[in-house]
Write a protein that holds these residues in place. Sequence first.
Motif, PDB file in Angstrom:
ATOM      1  N   GLY A  50      12.490 -17.454  -6.502  1.00 50.10           N
ATOM      2  CA  GLY A  50      11.709 -16.503  -7.284  1.00 50.10           C
ATOM      3  C   GLY A  50      11.046 -15.438  -6.441  1.00 50.10           C
ATOM      4  N   GLU A  51      11.294 -15.442  -5.123  1.00 48.42           N
ATOM      5  CA  GLU A  51      10.711 -14.412  -4.258  1.00 48.42           C
ATOM      6  C   GLU A  51      11.315 -13.048  -4.570  1.00 48.42           C
ATOM      7  OE1 GLU A  51       9.590 -14.718  -0.191  1.00 48.42           O
ATOM      8  OE2 GLU A  51      10.320 -16.783  -0.067  1.00 48.42           O
ATOM      9  N   VAL A  52      10.477 -12.021  -4.454  1.00 44.54           N
ATOM     10  CA  VAL A  52      10.897 -10.649  -4.763  1.00 44.54           C
ATOM     11  C   VAL A  52      10.533  -9.738  -3.601  1.00 44.54           C
ATOM     12  CG1 VAL A  52      10.611  -8.679  -6.320  1.00 44.54           C
ATOM     13  CG2 VAL A  52      10.549 -11.010  -7.244  1.00 44.54           C
ATOM     14  N   ALA A  53      11.520  -8.981  -3.130  1.00 48.94           N
ATOM     15  CA  ALA A  53      11.264  -7.938  -2.137  1.00 48.94           C
ATOM     16  C   ALA A  53      11.324  -6.577  -2.809  1.00 48.94           C
ATOM     17  CB  ALA A  53      12.284  -8.008  -1.008  1.00 48.94           C
ATOM     18  N   VAL A  54      10.389  -5.718  -2.452  1.00 49.67           N
ATOM     19  CA  VAL A  54      10.418  -4.315  -2.836  1.00 49.67           C
ATOM     20  C   VAL A  54      10.945  -3.540  -1.628  1.00 49.67           C
ATOM     21  CG1 VAL A  54       9.069  -2.328  -3.606  1.00 49.67           C
ATOM     22  CG2 VAL A  54       8.405  -4.634  -4.326  1.00 49.67           C
ATOM     23  N   ILE A  55      11.987  -2.752  -1.842  1.00 49.50           N
ATOM     24  CA  ILE A  55      12.535  -1.978  -0.734  1.00 49.50           C
ATOM     25  C   ILE A  55      12.106  -0.531  -0.898  1.00 49.50           C
ATOM     26  CG2 ILE A  55      14.606  -1.213   0.479  1.00 49.50           C
ATOM     27  CD1 ILE A  55      14.604  -4.427  -1.574  1.00 49.50           C
ATOM     28  N   ASP A  56      11.220  -0.097   0.002  1.00 47.86           N
ATOM     29  CA  ASP A  56      10.587   1.226   0.029  1.00 47.86           C
ATOM     30  C   ASP A  56       9.677   1.441  -1.185  1.00 47.86           C
ATOM     31  OD1 ASP A  56      11.535   1.905   2.520  1.00 47.86           O
ATOM     32  OD2 ASP A  56      13.244   3.052   1.775  1.00 47.86           O
ATOM     33  N   VAL A  57       8.600   2.180  -0.951  1.00 49.94           N
ATOM     34  CA  VAL A  57       7.569   2.362  -1.980  1.00 49.94           C
ATOM     35  C   VAL A  57       7.191   3.838  -2.057  1.00 49.94           C
ATOM     36  CG1 VAL A  57       5.423   1.443  -2.914  1.00 49.94           C
ATOM     37  CG2 VAL A  57       6.685   0.104  -1.222  1.00 49.94           C
ATOM     38  N   PRO A  58       8.038   4.672  -2.668  1.00 44.20           N
ATOM     39  CA  PRO A  58       7.718   6.090  -2.789  1.00 44.20           C
ATOM     40  C   PRO A  58       6.439   6.339  -3.583  1.00 44.20           C
ATOM     41  CG  PRO A  58      10.039   5.685  -3.260  1.00 44.20           C
ATOM     42  CD  PRO A  58       9.360   4.351  -3.215  1.00 44.20           C
ATOM     43  N   GLU A  59       6.246   5.561  -4.650  1.00 42.91           N
ATOM     44  CA  GLU A  59       5.025   5.580  -5.458  1.00 42.91           C
ATOM     45  C   GLU A  59       4.909   4.219  -6.121  1.00 42.91           C
ATOM     46  OE1 GLU A  59       5.023   8.151  -8.883  1.00 42.91           O
ATOM     47  OE2 GLU A  59       7.197   8.056  -9.091  1.00 42.91           O
ATOM     48  N   ALA A  60       3.677   3.825  -6.407  1.00 46.10           N
ATOM     49  CA  ALA A  60       3.470   2.460  -6.893  1.00 46.10           C
ATOM     50  C   ALA A  60       3.723   2.310  -8.388  1.00 46.10           C
ATOM     51  CB  ALA A  60       2.044   2.015  -6.568  1.00 46.10           C
ATOM     52  N   GLY A  61       3.400   3.328  -9.172  1.00 45.07           N
ATOM     53  CA  GLY A  61       3.399   3.193 -10.622  1.00 45.07           C
ATOM     54  C   GLY A  61       4.667   2.606 -11.229  1.00 45.07           C
ATOM     55  N   PRO A  62       5.825   3.224 -10.997  1.00 41.24           N
ATOM     56  CA  PRO A  62       7.051   2.705 -11.611  1.00 41.24           C
ATOM     57  C   PRO A  62       7.408   1.301 -11.125  1.00 41.24           C
ATOM     58  CG  PRO A  62       7.370   4.955 -10.814  1.00 41.24           C
ATOM     59  CD  PRO A  62       6.054   4.492 -10.275  1.00 41.24           C
ATOM     60  N   ILE A  63       7.073   0.985  -9.883  1.00 40.93           N
ATOM     61  CA  ILE A  63       7.373  -0.345  -9.335  1.00 40.93           C
ATOM     62  C   ILE A  63       6.469  -1.385  -9.974  1.00 40.93           C
ATOM     63  CG2 ILE A  63       7.411  -1.732  -7.232  1.00 40.93           C
ATOM     64  CD1 ILE A  63       7.955   0.935  -5.705  1.00 40.93           C
ATOM     65  N   HIS A  95      11.901   3.382   6.788  1.00 44.34           N
ATOM     66  CA  HIS A  95      11.479   4.391   7.774  1.00 44.34           C
ATOM     67  C   HIS A  95      10.155   4.991   7.330  1.00 44.34           C
ATOM     68  CE1 HIS A  95      13.608   6.845   4.794  1.00 44.34           C
ATOM     69  NE2 HIS A  95      13.200   7.959   5.361  1.00 44.34           N
ATOM     70  N   HIS A  96       9.587   5.842   8.185  1.00 44.08           N
ATOM     71  CA  HIS A  96       8.180   6.220   8.031  1.00 44.08           C
ATOM     72  C   HIS A  96       7.926   7.403   7.108  1.00 44.08           C
ATOM     73  CE1 HIS A  96       9.451   9.171  11.101  1.00 44.08           C
ATOM     74  NE2 HIS A  96       8.482   9.916  10.613  1.00 44.08           N
ATOM     75  N   HIS A  97       8.924   8.067   6.605  1.00 45.37           N
ATOM     76  CA  HIS A  97       8.679   9.268   5.802  1.00 45.37           C
ATOM     77  C   HIS A  97       7.806   8.951   4.581  1.00 45.37           C
ATOM     78  CE1 HIS A  97      12.247  11.809   7.530  1.00 45.37           C
ATOM     79  NE2 HIS A  97      11.163  11.850   8.278  1.00 45.37           N
ATOM     80  N   TRP A  98       6.943   9.898   4.269  1.00 45.41           N
ATOM     81  CA  TRP A  98       5.918   9.664   3.243  1.00 45.41           C
ATOM     82  C   TRP A  98       6.522   9.241   1.906  1.00 45.41           C
ATOM     83  CZ3 TRP A  98       5.769  12.191  -1.421  1.00 45.41           C
ATOM     84  CH2 TRP A  98       6.572  13.342  -1.539  1.00 45.41           C
ATOM     85  N   ASP A  99       7.697   9.795   1.561  1.00 47.19           N
ATOM     86  CA  ASP A  99       8.270   9.503   0.250  1.00 47.19           C
ATOM     87  C   ASP A  99       8.971   8.147   0.214  1.00 47.19           C
ATOM     88  OD1 ASP A  99      10.255  10.526   1.953  1.00 47.19           O
ATOM     89  OD2 ASP A  99      11.417  11.396   0.310  1.00 47.19           O
ATOM     90  N   HIS A 100       8.741   7.328   1.236  1.00 45.42           N
ATOM     91  CA  HIS A 100       9.220   5.942   1.232  1.00 45.42           C
ATOM     92  C   HIS A 100       8.083   4.936   1.427  1.00 45.42           C
ATOM     93  CE1 HIS A 100      13.623   6.840   1.317  1.00 45.42           C
ATOM     94  NE2 HIS A 100      13.134   8.004   1.688  1.00 45.42           N
ATOM     95  N   ILE A 101       6.880   5.430   1.730  1.00 41.35           N
ATOM     96  CA  ILE A 101       5.772   4.502   2.038  1.00 41.35           C
ATOM     97  C   ILE A 101       4.470   4.815   1.303  1.00 41.35           C
ATOM     98  CG2 ILE A 101       6.703   4.037   4.344  1.00 41.35           C
ATOM     99  CD1 ILE A 101       4.459   5.817   5.488  1.00 41.35           C
ATOM    100  N   ASP A 102       4.356   5.987   0.665  1.00 41.48           N
ATOM    101  CA  ASP A 102       3.041   6.415   0.166  1.00 41.48           C
ATOM    102  C   ASP A 102       2.463   5.517  -0.911  1.00 41.48           C
ATOM    103  OD1 ASP A 102       2.617   8.494   1.884  1.00 41.48           O
ATOM    104  OD2 ASP A 102       2.363  10.020   0.322  1.00 41.48           O
TER     105      ASP A 102
END
Length: 255
Positions: free
Chosen positions: A25-38, A56-63
């Motif tokens: 039942g473990e879940v991984a999220v791969i990259d987090v451009p924005e939290a809302g939809p996830i 990677h470190h770009h803002w649209d993958h971690i913000d």
Amino acid sequence: MPYDLITIPCLSDNYAYLLRDHDSGEVAVIDVPEAGPILKELENRGWSATQVWLTHHHWDHIDGLPDLLAVHPAKVVGGKADAHRLPKLDQAVSEGDTVSLGALEAQVLDVSGHTIGHIALYVPKASLAFTADSLMALGCGRLFEGTPAQMWDSMQKLMALPADTTICSGHEYTASNAKFALTVDPANAALISRSNDIQAARDKGLPTVPSKLSTELETNPFLRPADPGIRATLGMQDATDAAVFKEIRKRKDSF
């Protein structure tokens, strides 16, 4: 199927992914451009995120990470070489390392080029590769930090994966990538057919990712510098694959 894969559109043209291992039942999220939809997708499914894998470190993958962690205090995994400019990592990984998600195991690949220290995660049991902005649907990431030689090396690592691998890339760039691909590979019947399918999908608002590696090998010019037709179009019949790749990337940059 021992896993679930969910593709989540974020921002204007980004994608995040959820990978859930059935056994644990473990879940991984791969990259987090924005939290809302996830967060919405997790809530709708009654899932809790236990890990976050950052490519990677770009803002649209971690913000979106702080807002995601505020609700789901997950373990954060990212590239050791990129750790100085990523959010705080609980597990810093390098090529050859593995990341466990229940019964699933992800192999870490260094796919530098778009950035230095960009990683991809290949999950053999699920035939999935999370490639973000390295290998993309009908394209590859722009070289903000690395060299064409580095990116070609990264492409070759991904080309060596089994052809039935599903490539989970980071952006909805496929329609524009298709238009460019046709300029360097105009006689490729598989590419022409795929381009038509892509346009039909986008007209309906449907995503064009993930894609199969087998499809990329047939149609993505960045994986096809050895192709005689592409070489003839570029006038580079006797060049090395690396030189042809460099020229394709150069042309895409100014397309």
